[in-house]
Motif scaffolding. Structure first.
Motif, PDB file in Angstrom:
ATOM      1  N   UNK A  58      65.781  20.813-136.938  1.00 18.40           N
ATOM      2  CA  UNK A  58      66.600  20.319-135.823  1.00 18.40           C
ATOM      3  C   UNK A  58      66.590  21.260-134.622  1.00 18.40           C
ATOM      4  N   UNK A  59      66.329  22.530-134.836  1.00 18.83           N
ATOM      5  CA  UNK A  59      66.364  23.506-133.748  1.00 18.83           C
ATOM      6  C   UNK A  59      65.038  23.627-133.000  1.00 18.83           C
ATOM      7  N   UNK A  60      64.039  22.919-133.431  1.00 13.10           N
ATOM      8  CA  UNK A  60      62.713  23.045-132.815  1.00 13.10           C
ATOM      9  C   UNK A  60      62.695  22.687-131.329  1.00 13.10           C
ATOM     10  N   UNK A  61      63.344  21.595-130.876  1.00 10.70           N
ATOM     11  CA  UNK A  61      63.347  21.324-129.428  1.00 10.70           C
ATOM     12  C   UNK A  61      64.004  22.442-128.618  1.00 10.70           C
ATOM     13  N   UNK A  62      65.071  23.013-129.139  1.00 17.81           N
ATOM     14  CA  UNK A  62      65.721  24.121-128.427  1.00 17.81           C
ATOM     15  C   UNK A  62      64.792  25.326-128.350  1.00 17.81           C
ATOM     16  N   UNK A  63      64.058  25.595-129.406  1.00 16.35           N
ATOM     17  CA  UNK A  63      63.114  26.717-129.398  1.00 16.35           C
ATOM     18  C   UNK A  63      62.012  26.504-128.368  1.00 16.35           C
ATOM     19  N   UNK A  64      61.536  25.280-128.253  1.00 12.30           N
ATOM     20  CA  UNK A  64      60.488  24.983-127.268  1.00 12.30           C
ATOM     21  C   UNK A  64      61.009  25.173-125.838  1.00 12.30           C
ATOM     22  N   UNK A  65      62.230  24.750-125.580  1.00 13.55           N
ATOM     23  CA  UNK A  65      62.809  24.920-124.247  1.00 13.55           C
ATOM     24  C   UNK A  65      63.026  26.395-123.940  1.00 13.55           C
ATOM     25  N   UNK A  66      63.517  27.151-124.914  1.00 17.79           N
ATOM     26  CA  UNK A  66      63.723  28.587-124.718  1.00 17.79           C
ATOM     27  C   UNK A  66      62.400  29.283-124.422  1.00 17.79           C
ATOM     28  N   UNK A  67      61.338  28.900-125.131  1.00 17.59           N
ATOM     29  CA  UNK A  67      60.025  29.500-124.886  1.00 17.59           C
ATOM     30  C   UNK A  67      59.530  29.182-123.481  1.00 17.59           C
ATOM     31  N   UNK A  68      59.719  27.949-123.036  1.00 20.29           N
ATOM     32  CA  UNK A  68      59.285  27.565-121.691  1.00 20.29           C
ATOM     33  C   UNK A  68      60.075  28.311-120.621  1.00 20.29           C
ATOM     34  N   UNK A  69      61.378  28.448-120.814  1.00 17.29           N
ATOM     35  CA  UNK A  69      62.205  29.179-119.857  1.00 17.29           C
ATOM     36  C   UNK A  69      61.748  30.631-119.773  1.00 17.29           C
ATOM     37  N   UNK A  70      61.431  31.223-120.918  1.00 16.96           N
ATOM     38  CA  UNK A  70      60.967  32.611-120.931  1.00 16.96           C
ATOM     39  C   UNK A  70      59.672  32.798-120.165  1.00 16.96           C
ATOM     40  N   UNK A  71      58.716  31.910-120.394  1.00 19.91           N
ATOM     41  CA  UNK A  71      57.418  32.026-119.724  1.00 19.91           C
ATOM     42  C   UNK A  71      57.568  31.826-118.217  1.00 19.91           C
ATOM     43  N   UNK A  72      58.253  30.752-117.821  1.00 21.90           N
ATOM     44  CA  UNK A  72      58.390  30.476-116.394  1.00 21.90           C
ATOM     45  C   UNK A  72      59.253  31.518-115.698  1.00 21.90           C
ATOM     46  N   UNK A  73      60.250  32.038-116.390  1.00 21.92           N
ATOM     47  CA  UNK A  73      61.071  33.107-115.811  1.00 21.92           C
ATOM     48  C   UNK A  73      60.270  34.373-115.581  1.00 21.92           C
ATOM     49  N   UNK A  74      59.422  34.719-116.535  1.00 21.90           N
ATOM     50  CA  UNK A  74      58.580  35.911-116.384  1.00 21.90           C
ATOM     51  C   UNK A  74      57.597  35.756-115.233  1.00 21.90           C
ATOM     52  N   UNK A  75      57.029  34.577-115.102  1.00 24.99           N
ATOM     53  CA  UNK A  75      56.096  34.323-113.998  1.00 24.99           C
ATOM     54  C   UNK A  75      56.817  34.418-112.658  1.00 24.99           C
ATOM     55  N   UNK A  76      58.001  33.835-112.567  1.00 23.12           N
ATOM     56  CA  UNK A  76      58.764  33.874-111.317  1.00 23.12           C
ATOM     57  C   UNK A  76      59.132  35.300-110.943  1.00 23.12           C
ATOM     58  N   UNK A  77      59.558  36.098-111.899  1.00 26.94           N
ATOM     59  CA  UNK A  77      59.930  37.482-111.605  1.00 26.94           C
ATOM     60  C   UNK A  77      58.701  38.287-111.202  1.00 26.94           C
ATOM     61  N   UNK A  78      57.581  38.070-111.862  1.00 22.35           N
ATOM     62  CA  UNK A  78      56.356  38.789-111.507  1.00 22.35           C
ATOM     63  C   UNK A  78      55.917  38.454-110.087  1.00 22.35           C
ATOM     64  N   UNK A  79      56.019  37.186-109.708  1.00 17.86           N
ATOM     65  CA  UNK A  79      55.658  36.805-108.341  1.00 17.86           C
ATOM     66  C   UNK A  79      56.625  37.406-107.329  1.00 17.86           C
ATOM     67  N   UNK A  80      57.903  37.437-107.657  1.00 17.40           N
ATOM     68  CA  UNK A  80      58.901  38.023-106.763  1.00 17.40           C
ATOM     69  C   UNK A  80      58.639  39.508-106.556  1.00 17.40           C
ATOM     70  N   UNK A  81      58.367  40.228-107.630  1.00 19.14           N
ATOM     71  CA  UNK A  81      58.123  41.668-107.526  1.00 19.14           C
ATOM     72  C   UNK A  81      56.828  41.931-106.770  1.00 19.14           C
ATOM     73  N   UNK A  82      55.810  41.110-106.997  1.00 18.29           N
ATOM     74  CA  UNK A  82      54.545  41.293-106.294  1.00 18.29           C
ATOM     75  C   UNK A  82      54.718  41.076-104.798  1.00 18.29           C
ATOM     76  N   UNK A  83      55.498  40.075-104.404  1.00 15.57           N
ATOM     77  CA  UNK A  83      55.730  39.839-102.982  1.00 15.57           C
ATOM     78  C   UNK A  83      56.573  40.938-102.362  1.00 15.57           C
TER      79      UNK A  83
END
Length: 89
Positions: A58-83
């Protein structure tokens, strides 16, 4: 309650508190970003342990969303720091 569950919750609880401390203290935005990723990973591990111990998925959809948030958050922070550092690409 099973002794294994108590140990699992205690270990992940201590790890989450230490991670929250790193998010609060910093000192840089990259330290906070890594700590946020670690906290998301800890949440995923707790959900995965719950799924394995209680034999459900039952927790699998929540795990997938958490993983996506982590990846996209890391990308956003990396782009912010690079700029911010002047490395516009």
């Amino acid at each position: 309650m099973n002794i294994v569950l108590i140990v699992i919750y205690a270990v992940f609880g201590v790890a989450a508190l230490l991670t929250l401390w790193r998010i609060a203290v910093g000192p840089s935005i990259l330290d906070r970003a890594v700590a946020a990723d670690v906290l998301l990973t800890e949440v995923m591990c707790v959900l995965g342990a719950d799924m394995a111990i209680n034999h459900h998925t039952r927790s699998l959809p929540a795990m997938l969303i958490i993983a996506a948030v982590g990846v996209f958050g890391s990308i956003a922070i990396a782009r912010f720091v690079a700029r911010r550092d002047g490395d516009d690409r």
